[in-house]
Design a protein around this motif. Structure first.
Motif, PDB file in Angstrom:
ATOM      1  N   VAL A 182       5.405  11.488  10.014  1.00 54.63           N
ATOM      2  CA  VAL A 182       5.167  12.869   9.923  1.00 54.63           C
ATOM      3  C   VAL A 182       5.382  13.164   8.365  1.00 54.63           C
ATOM      4  O   VAL A 182       4.633  13.664   7.872  1.00 54.63           O
ATOM      5  N   PRO A 183       6.484  12.893   7.812  1.00 53.40           N
ATOM      6  CA  PRO A 183       6.646  13.220   6.406  1.00 53.40           C
ATOM      7  C   PRO A 183       5.695  12.431   5.479  1.00 53.40           C
ATOM      8  O   PRO A 183       5.341  12.980   4.645  1.00 53.40           O
ATOM      9  N   TYR A 184       5.358  11.148   5.890  1.00 54.16           N
ATOM     10  CA  TYR A 184       4.382  10.266   4.901  1.00 54.16           C
ATOM     11  C   TYR A 184       3.226  11.086   5.077  1.00 54.16           C
ATOM     12  O   TYR A 184       2.332  11.236   4.042  1.00 54.16           O
ATOM     13  N   THR A 197       9.639  12.768  -6.269  1.00 54.10           N
ATOM     14  CA  THR A 197      10.047  11.998  -7.304  1.00 54.10           C
ATOM     15  C   THR A 197       9.304  10.510  -6.817  1.00 54.10           C
ATOM     16  O   THR A 197       9.180  10.482  -5.974  1.00 54.10           O
ATOM     17  N   PHE A 198       9.336   9.930  -7.918  1.00 56.80           N
ATOM     18  CA  PHE A 198       8.694   8.567  -7.992  1.00 56.80           C
ATOM     19  C   PHE A 198       9.658   7.778  -6.814  1.00 56.80           C
ATOM     20  O   PHE A 198       8.936   7.056  -6.039  1.00 56.80           O
ATOM     21  N   ALA A 199      10.727   7.838  -6.929  1.00 61.66           N
ATOM     22  CA  ALA A 199      11.750   7.111  -5.886  1.00 61.66           C
ATOM     23  C   ALA A 199      11.606   7.528  -4.492  1.00 61.66           C
ATOM     24  O   ALA A 199      11.330   6.917  -3.517  1.00 61.66           O
ATOM     25  N   GLU A 200      11.437   8.794  -4.354  1.00 57.16           N
ATOM     26  CA  GLU A 200      10.836   9.499  -3.032  1.00 57.16           C
ATOM     27  C   GLU A 200       9.591   9.091  -2.477  1.00 57.16           C
ATOM     28  O   GLU A 200       9.596   8.832  -1.444  1.00 57.16           O
ATOM     29  N   LEU A 201       8.725   8.942  -3.419  1.00 58.48           N
ATOM     30  CA  LEU A 201       7.364   8.528  -2.952  1.00 58.48           C
ATOM     31  C   LEU A 201       7.373   7.232  -2.521  1.00 58.48           C
ATOM     32  O   LEU A 201       6.823   6.882  -1.479  1.00 58.48           O
ATOM     33  N   CYS A 202       8.030   6.172  -3.216  1.00 60.00           N
ATOM     34  CA  CYS A 202       8.134   5.005  -2.858  1.00 60.00           C
ATOM     35  C   CYS A 202       8.991   4.776  -1.306  1.00 60.00           C
ATOM     36  O   CYS A 202       8.390   3.966  -0.590  1.00 60.00           O
ATOM     37  N   ALA A 203      10.268   5.431  -1.345  1.00 59.04           N
ATOM     38  CA  ALA A 203      10.851   5.585  -0.030  1.00 59.04           C
ATOM     39  C   ALA A 203       9.929   5.978   1.298  1.00 59.04           C
ATOM     40  O   ALA A 203       9.980   5.305   2.172  1.00 59.04           O
ATOM     41  N   ILE A 204       9.323   7.238   0.946  1.00 55.13           N
ATOM     42  CA  ILE A 204       8.329   7.648   2.210  1.00 55.13           C
ATOM     43  C   ILE A 204       7.359   6.939   2.440  1.00 55.13           C
ATOM     44  O   ILE A 204       6.883   6.745   3.607  1.00 55.13           O
ATOM     45  N   GLY A 205       6.770   6.186   1.449  1.00 55.02           N
ATOM     46  CA  GLY A 205       5.534   5.066   1.766  1.00 55.02           C
ATOM     47  C   GLY A 205       6.339   3.919   2.387  1.00 55.02           C
ATOM     48  O   GLY A 205       5.481   3.743   3.237  1.00 55.02           O
ATOM     49  N   ALA A 206       7.351   3.445   2.179  1.00 57.87           N
ATOM     50  CA  ALA A 206       7.722   2.246   2.597  1.00 57.87           C
ATOM     51  C   ALA A 206       8.379   2.556   4.077  1.00 57.87           C
ATOM     52  O   ALA A 206       7.995   1.854   5.204  1.00 57.87           O
ATOM     53  N   ILE A 207       8.740   3.864   4.324  1.00 58.16           N
ATOM     54  CA  ILE A 207       9.174   4.285   5.733  1.00 58.16           C
ATOM     55  C   ILE A 207       7.764   4.495   6.475  1.00 58.16           C
ATOM     56  O   ILE A 207       7.701   4.034   7.615  1.00 58.16           O
ATOM     57  N   GLY A 208       6.741   5.284   6.048  1.00 58.58           N
ATOM     58  CA  GLY A 208       5.538   5.297   6.547  1.00 58.58           C
ATOM     59  C   GLY A 208       4.833   3.763   7.050  1.00 58.58           C
ATOM     60  O   GLY A 208       4.357   3.892   8.295  1.00 58.58           O
ATOM     61  N   GLY A 209       4.887   2.984   6.289  1.00 59.40           N
ATOM     62  CA  GLY A 209       4.271   1.795   6.493  1.00 59.40           C
ATOM     63  C   GLY A 209       5.364   1.091   7.626  1.00 59.40           C
ATOM     64  O   GLY A 209       4.720   0.426   8.542  1.00 59.40           O
ATOM     65  N   PHE A 244       1.312   5.460  -1.064  1.00 54.80           N
ATOM     66  CA  PHE A 244       0.259   4.864  -0.193  1.00 54.80           C
ATOM     67  C   PHE A 244       0.386   3.015  -0.573  1.00 54.80           C
ATOM     68  O   PHE A 244       0.390   2.264   0.232  1.00 54.80           O
ATOM     69  N   LEU A 245       0.546   3.014  -1.637  1.00 60.90           N
ATOM     70  CA  LEU A 245       0.941   1.513  -2.106  1.00 60.90           C
ATOM     71  C   LEU A 245       2.001   0.851  -1.538  1.00 60.90           C
ATOM     72  O   LEU A 245       2.171  -0.279  -1.317  1.00 60.90           O
ATOM     73  N   CYS A 246       3.156   1.761  -1.502  1.00 62.70           N
ATOM     74  CA  CYS A 246       4.305   1.331  -0.931  1.00 62.70           C
ATOM     75  C   CYS A 246       4.324   0.982   0.591  1.00 62.70           C
ATOM     76  O   CYS A 246       4.977   0.093   1.191  1.00 62.70           O
ATOM     77  N   ALA A 247       3.330   1.863   0.877  1.00 63.20           N
ATOM     78  CA  ALA A 247       3.181   1.767   2.770  1.00 63.20           C
ATOM     79  C   ALA A 247       2.619   0.248   2.765  1.00 63.20           C
ATOM     80  O   ALA A 247       3.008  -0.366   3.711  1.00 63.20           O
ATOM     81  N   ILE A 248       1.485   0.009   1.958  1.00 63.70           N
ATOM     82  CA  ILE A 248       0.734  -1.134   2.180  1.00 63.70           C
ATOM     83  C   ILE A 248       1.909  -2.542   1.834  1.00 63.70           C
ATOM     84  O   ILE A 248       1.790  -3.231   2.545  1.00 63.70           O
ATOM     85  N   VAL A 249       2.673  -2.324   0.866  1.00 59.39           N
ATOM     86  CA  VAL A 249       3.631  -3.470   0.632  1.00 59.39           C
ATOM     87  C   VAL A 249       4.686  -3.549   1.688  1.00 59.39           C
ATOM     88  O   VAL A 249       4.841  -4.472   2.040  1.00 59.39           O
ATOM     89  N   ALA A 250       5.343  -2.442   2.425  1.00 54.25           N
ATOM     90  CA  ALA A 250       5.926  -2.420   3.425  1.00 54.25           C
ATOM     91  C   ALA A 250       5.307  -3.326   4.493  1.00 54.25           C
ATOM     92  O   ALA A 250       6.120  -4.076   5.277  1.00 54.25           O
ATOM     93  N   ILE A 251       4.080  -2.906   4.891  1.00 53.19           N
ATOM     94  CA  ILE A 251       3.561  -3.605   5.924  1.00 53.19           C
ATOM     95  C   ILE A 251       3.379  -5.109   5.554  1.00 53.19           C
ATOM     96  O   ILE A 251       3.629  -6.242   6.315  1.00 53.19           O
ATOM     97  N   LEU A 252       3.052  -5.551   4.441  1.00 53.24           N
ATOM     98  CA  LEU A 252       2.855  -6.887   4.082  1.00 53.24           C
ATOM     99  C   LEU A 252       4.277  -7.637   4.044  1.00 53.24           C
ATOM    100  O   LEU A 252       4.298  -8.690   4.345  1.00 53.24           O
ATOM    101  N   THR A 253       5.113  -6.948   3.724  1.00 52.87           N
ATOM    102  CA  THR A 253       6.642  -7.723   3.458  1.00 52.87           C
ATOM    103  C   THR A 253       7.189  -7.665   4.954  1.00 52.87           C
ATOM    104  O   THR A 253       7.777  -8.844   5.169  1.00 52.87           O
ATOM    105  N   TYR A 254       6.801  -6.822   5.944  1.00 52.60           N
ATOM    106  CA  TYR A 254       7.054  -7.018   7.290  1.00 52.60           C
ATOM    107  C   TYR A 254       6.552  -8.267   7.904  1.00 52.60           C
ATOM    108  O   TYR A 254       7.159  -9.253   8.576  1.00 52.60           O
ATOM    109  N   ILE A 255       5.174  -8.529   7.572  1.00 53.07           N
ATOM    110  CA  ILE A 255       4.463  -9.418   8.218  1.00 53.07           C
ATOM    111  C   ILE A 255       4.974 -11.004   7.590  1.00 53.07           C
ATOM    112  O   ILE A 255       5.153 -11.787   8.382  1.00 53.07           O
TER     113      ILE A 255
END
Length: 553
Positions: A182-184, A197-209, A244-255
């Motif tokens: 939901v926050p994502y 902030t940039f750090a928050e965007l990266c964190a929220i994207g990683a969590i969303g992914g 968005f980019l961090c969400a994609i990275v999180a999914i690929l990292t998980y795989i």
């Protein structure tokens, strides 16, 4: 007759002019209307808040333990004790993330000497609180003039979606997904206006992914969200944002992590494609009909949104939730199972969309309402009134369940801690008793998940009804040999002291629409290796569909 207003000042009485009389009367009427509107809003929002409080208490304090969650925690305990996930001592059909996540409450439970199921609920509560705080930060940044009352109403709508499920399903992957994503969604729809902030965007994207990795086919939610944002903004520039980019990275990292850490893709996925379809026998059309009420609400909400989209203050939010709900419904239909909690993301996002459309309608009236002491008092009183029947119901329910405890729980609860036990069943029957009484599950599997597909094909080969998916005879033989050999190895490794055999007679075989008679013990005894190991067991008692065996000392 002229309107007259007598004003008393300094002991004298004076007649007010007519235009002043009219103005003062209008002000008085407006103040009266505002007063009554504020009182009505206070009562309605107090009732809403009391309902949320009772739901929280019911879910996290009074609800029973879920069987799936109990298995996840038990599997996490084995992983932390050195077992390889999807190795010879532990096999989990779901993607590994849920087991990795479950190590958190298991570790904290060990550290604080608490029950793992209690700790899981506490972890989920903390996640809900974090999701709400992050959402509040985004909404305050986007709407700095938003009144505290309206902000509260917005956050309470998000909370309602986080807990819109049966108490038995607290901690299920579907709930975790909704809480984290939901926050994502808010970050994505408001873009630069969220002022993260940039750090928050990266964190929220990683969590969303990571959220959709709990249920991989729910990645459709993120796809639908991006399609909606592109259509709403008529631009693809949002795809370059860090979240968005961090969400994609999180999914690929998980795989990549799954491929490196476990043999899930190479060993599990092929077997699942051959067998797990038997747990989802319903067609998409059947499930659409079963969810006709929610589909109708979704359709009406979409029509209202398209009709009023230019006048809705929060149209981008309600539209995004509608897109996510539609995508989650498709993900539910293609899974074919029909299990209630699988539809939770679909229903939760639909609830959010409807509530945010209602928020738009309430917005002009919220200026007349403020959070005061009367709100807290009325909320507390209403919560106590609502909580009384909930507690009474739970008390009577607990008494009923104690008097009608499932036979499996009754037998396993009598075993001393660390006793190896096993149940021949195609589902996780009352697995919470294993975790609660610190028993040892004498199998690498949570249940006999390969068996329904094998049996359906074997029965079809013998002239029975056709299976949902026809497997070649050599594949059926290979799967049957695998199921028997691995079960035999598990018996040789753990030597269960108590074994319960569930008989399937004139009953459905785990969601299978074709009613099959099935004796699992007779099926396993076709293997000479298993028969030799089973020679160590004697029948102790029979009760209904359950036969209880004990190992000869």
């Amino acid at each position: 007759m002229d309107s007259v207003l007598f004003l008393r000042a300094n002991g004298r009485t004076a007649k007010a002019p007519d235009h002043k009389v009219s103005t003062l009367m209008q002000v008085s009427v407006v103040r009266t209307q505002t007063h009554w509107l504020s009182r009505i809003l206070t009562f309605v929002l107090s009732a809403w808040t009391a309902l949320l409080l009772c739901s929280l208490i019911n879910l996290f304090v009074l609800s029973p333990a879920g069987w799936d969650q109990s298995w996840y925690l038990y599997a996490a305990h084995r992983v932390m004790s050195g077992a390889q996930l999807n190795g010879p001592q532990l096999v989990e059909v779901d993607p590994p993330l849920v087991i990795w996540f479950s190590t958190i409450p298991v570790f904290l439970a060990r550290l604080l000497h608490l029950d793992p199921l209690v700790m899981l609920k506490l972890v989920v509560l903390v996640m809900i609180a974090g999701s709400l705080l992050w959402s509040a930060r985004i909404l305050r940044a986007v709407f700095p003039a938003m009144s505290p009352g309206f902000l509260y109403l917005a956050l309470s709508s998000l909370l309602s979606a986080d807990i819109f499920l049966h108490g038995f399903d607290v901690g299920q992957r579907e709930q975790i997904l909704v809480i984290l994503v939901v926050p994502y969604i808010l970050s994505r729809v408001y873009g630069e206006r969220s002022k993260l902030t940039f750090a928050e965007l990266c964190a929220i994207g990683a969590i969303g992914g990571a959220a959709v990795c709990f249920k991989p086919h729910q990645v459709l939610i993120l796809v639908a969200l991006e399609l909606f944002i592109a259509a709403w903004t008529r631009s693809l520039r949002q795809l370059a944002r860090p979240d968005f980019l961090c969400a994609i990275v999180a999914i690929l990292t998980y795989i990549a992590a799954v491929r490196l850490a476990t043999p899930y893709f190479s060993a599990m996925v092929p077997v699942l494609l051959e067998t797990y379809w038997a747990y989802g026998p319903y067609s998409a059309l059947h499930l659409i009909e079963a969810k006709s009420r929610f589909n109708l609400i979704l359709l009406l909400a979409i029509v209202i949104f398209l009709w009023r989209r230019r006048t809705l203050r929060f149209g981008v939010v309600s539209g995004a939730f509608l897109a996510c709900s539609l995508a989650a419904s498709i993900a539910f239909y293609i899974q074919h199972t029909g299990w209630t909690y699988h539809a939770y993301p679909f229903e939760a996002f639909l609830l959010l969309a409807v509530l945010w459309i209602i928020l738009d309608l309430l917005f002009p009236y919220m200026a007349a309402w403020d959070i005061r002491s009367s709100f807290a008092v009325s909320t507390l009183l209403l919560a106590l009134v609502l909580l009384v029947p909930v507690i009474i119901y739970r008390h009577h329910r607990a008494q009923y369940e104690a008097a009608h405890k499932p036979y499996v729980e009754t037998i396993f609860a009598q075993c001393p801690p660390q006793t190896p036990v096993y149940l021949f069943s195609t589902s996780i029957d009352n697995f919470s008793v294993v975790l609660e009484h610190h028993l040892v599950w004498a199998s690498r599997f949570a249940h006999l998940w390969m068996l329904p597909a094998i049996l359906q094909n074997e029965i079809a080969e013998a002239g029975g009804p056709p299976p949902g998916k026809v497997l070649p005879a050599e594949v059926v033989a290979k799967l049957a040999a695998l199921q028997r050999s691995e079960t035999t190895e598990d018996f040789q490794r753990w030597k269960p002291a108590v074994v319960i055999v569930r008989q399937y007679q004139n009953s459905e075989l785990r969601q299978n629409p074709n009613k099959l008679d099935f004796d699992p013990l007779a099926w396993f005894l076709r293997s000479p290796q298993f028969a030799a190991e089973w020679a160590n067991y004697r029948l102790k008692t029979r009760h209904g569909d359950y036969d209880v065996y004990t190992r000869i000392p």
